[in-house]
Enzyme design. Structure first.
Site, mmCIF file in Angstrom:
data_model
loop_
_atom_site.group_PDB
_atom_site.id
_atom_site.type_symbol
_atom_site.label_atom_id
_atom_site.label_comp_id
_atom_site.label_asym_id
_atom_site.label_seq_id
_atom_site.Cartn_x
_atom_site.Cartn_y
_atom_site.Cartn_z
ATOM 1 N N LYS A 53 0.830 -1.214 0.000
ATOM 2 C CA LYS A 53 0.000 0.000 0.000
ATOM 3 C C LYS A 53 0.860 1.258 0.000
ATOM 4 O O LYS A 53 2.019 1.236 0.475
ATOM 5 C CB LYS A 53 -0.964 0.021 1.185
ATOM 6 C CG LYS A 53 -0.324 0.035 2.586
ATOM 7 C CD LYS A 53 -0.001 1.416 3.139
ATOM 8 C CE LYS A 53 0.648 1.354 4.523
ATOM 9 N NZ LYS A 53 1.460 2.501 4.895
ATOM 10 N N GLY A 70 7.024 1.363 5.226
ATOM 11 C CA GLY A 70 5.768 2.117 5.135
ATOM 12 C C GLY A 70 4.891 1.588 4.010
ATOM 13 O O GLY A 70 3.909 2.215 3.621
ATOM 14 N N ASP A 72 -3.088 -1.687 9.559
ATOM 15 C CA ASP A 72 -3.193 -1.563 8.101
ATOM 16 C C ASP A 72 -3.877 -2.768 7.453
ATOM 17 O O ASP A 72 -4.105 -2.776 6.243
ATOM 18 C CB ASP A 72 -1.790 -1.408 7.478
ATOM 19 C CG ASP A 72 -1.200 -0.029 7.758
ATOM 20 O OD1 ASP A 72 -1.977 0.917 7.985
ATOM 21 O OD2 ASP A 72 0.040 0.094 7.748
HETATM 22 P P1 ATP Z 1 3.678 -0.543 7.868
HETATM 23 O O1 ATP Z 1 3.602 0.258 6.635
HETATM 24 O O2 ATP Z 1 2.405 -1.321 8.163
HETATM 25 O O3 ATP Z 1 4.215 0.215 9.062
HETATM 26 P P2 ATP Z 1 6.184 -1.622 7.170
HETATM 27 O O4 ATP Z 1 6.288 -1.515 5.691
HETATM 28 O O5 ATP Z 1 6.859 -0.497 7.922
HETATM 29 O O6 ATP Z 1 4.691 -1.723 7.611
HETATM 30 P P3 ATP Z 1 6.472 -4.486 7.454
HETATM 31 O O7 ATP Z 1 6.977 -5.017 6.146
HETATM 32 O O8 ATP Z 1 5.044 -4.747 7.730
HETATM 33 O O9 ATP Z 1 6.841 -2.945 7.639
HETATM 34 O O10 ATP Z 1 7.399 -5.105 8.600
HETATM 35 C C1 ATP Z 1 7.483 -4.571 9.890
HETATM 36 C C2 ATP Z 1 7.931 -5.664 10.861
HETATM 37 O O11 ATP Z 1 6.878 -6.615 11.001
HETATM 38 C C3 ATP Z 1 9.133 -6.453 10.390
HETATM 39 O O12 ATP Z 1 10.296 -5.973 10.983
HETATM 40 C C4 ATP Z 1 8.848 -7.906 10.812
HETATM 41 O O13 ATP Z 1 9.603 -8.280 11.922
HETATM 42 C C5 ATP Z 1 7.375 -7.931 11.210
HETATM 43 N N1 ATP Z 1 6.549 -8.857 10.387
HETATM 44 C C6 ATP Z 1 5.596 -9.666 10.845
HETATM 45 N N2 ATP Z 1 5.023 -10.365 9.842
HETATM 46 C C7 ATP Z 1 5.624 -9.978 8.714
HETATM 47 C C8 ATP Z 1 5.455 -10.335 7.344
HETATM 48 N N3 ATP Z 1 4.552 -11.250 6.942
HETATM 49 N N4 ATP Z 1 6.220 -9.694 6.440
HETATM 50 C C9 ATP Z 1 7.122 -8.759 6.838
HETATM 51 N N5 ATP Z 1 7.328 -8.406 8.113
HETATM 52 C C10 ATP Z 1 6.586 -9.008 9.057
#
Ligand code: ATP
Length: 285
Positions: free
Chosen positions: A11, A100, A138
């Site tokens: 997203k 993000g 999210d």
């Molecule tokens: P958001 O935009 O929701 O803040 P993000 O892009 O910052 O997400 P994610 O890829 O969701 O970050 O990963 C954040 C943390 O979530 C990772 O450091 C990981 O340890 C944990 N995590 C749990 N499940 C997953 C998954 N299926 N894929 C990736 N990370 C995961």
């Protein structure tokens, strides 16, 4: 044994406003979100007759009950009072973590959709999204997909007209941002400029991607950019090579540009790829 396949779309936050801190410690948000074709792939084996297993192509991602995909499977099967008699979840990871881009949430949402299909769609997509709120903020939007206004902690969704046809370039720099630290910072500073969500809705309704680009605004962007000036470098490449709008997504650190077509996107990618291996071209989905 049955195998289910489901795409998990990343997203972007086209707008992101933080309205305030709630009594439960979470923040109320208002954000126009968009899913894009950058995606992970989820495969689920059901009835393996063995204990639950999760495998992921990215070794940094947890492969136990901490994984949001695992949590989503548990939440769905508990809610439906179903025993799958063994489950294996495989994640082909392409969405960068801590970007993000909602990578974990996208995986969780894909698991919810896949299991719901397998069970004959007993839950509507909105009921499924509501269940997703138990997994992460999210997850409701990632369950719905497309373009939507997202409010509250992320559990209140309103479908918006689809994003007009365009191309996104997404670039994830090497550093990560701590989301809790960023929320603390935003609580202690006055937000200088907030998004005009009404103008964004009108732009979407008119199918005017120039106006969509004009109304991009993420309140976290200036805070993170001030500390990580390399975001300005990436944005300057976006700006020099034909992007009509650009900003950081969510709490970062990925930034994205809206460009008119693939040719512009390819040029920007070529300009960035040497310094930033995690650069992607995507379409709205
Ligand atoms: P958001 O935009 O929701 O803040 P993000 O892009 O910052 O997400 P994610 O890829 O969701 O970050 O990963 C954040 C943390 O979530 C990772 O450091 C990981 O340890 C944990 N995590 C749990 N499940 C997953 C998954 N299926 N894929 C990736 N990370 C995961």
């Amino acid at each position: 044994m049955t195998t289910l396949y489901e795409p998990a779309y990343a997203k972007l936050n086209l707008t992101l406003d933080v309205l305030g801190k709630r009594e439960d410690g979470y923040h109320d948000l208002k954000s126009v979100m968009q899913t894009i074709s950058l995606r992970d792939d989820i495969e689920i084996d059901i009835e393996t007759g063995k204990p639950w297993v999760l495998r992921c192509t990215n070794e940094a991602v947890p492969t136990d009950e901490r994984n949001l995909a695992w949590k989503a499977a548990k939440v769905y099967l508990d809610a439906m009072n179903k025993d799958p008699n063994g489950l294996e979840i495989r994640i082909t990871k392409r969405i960068p973590s801590e970007a993000g881009l909602g990578g974990g949430s996208a995986d969780a949402a894909a698991v919810l959709r896949a299991l719901n299909k397998y069970c004959g769609n007993p839950l509507s997509i909105l009921a499924l999204a509501e269940l997703g709120a138990q997994v992460g903020s999210d997850v409701p939007f990632c369950t719905l997909c497309g373009t939507a206004m997202v409010e509250g902690r992320g559990e209140r969704l309103r479908k918006l007209p689809n994003m007009p046809d365009c191309v996104f370039v997404v670039c994830k720099p090497d550093f990560s941002v701590s989301t809790p630290v960023l929320y603390n910072e935003i609580d202690s500073c006055a937000i200088a400029k907030r998004p005009d969500n009404t103008a964004m809705e009108s732009a979407l309704l008119a199918g005017d991607f120039g106006k969509v680009a004009e109304n991009l605004l993420n309140v976290f962007d200036p805070i993170v950019t001030q500390k990580h000036l390399e975001l300005n470098y990436i944005k300057s490449i976006f700006n020099s090579y034909g992007a009509v709008g650009y900003q950081m997504t969510g709490s970062g650190s990925a930034v994205f540009a809206i460009v008119p077509d693939f040719e512009f996107a390819a040029v920007i990618c070529n300009m960035l790829r040497d310094n930033y291996p995690q650069v992607f071209i995507a379409k709205p989905v």
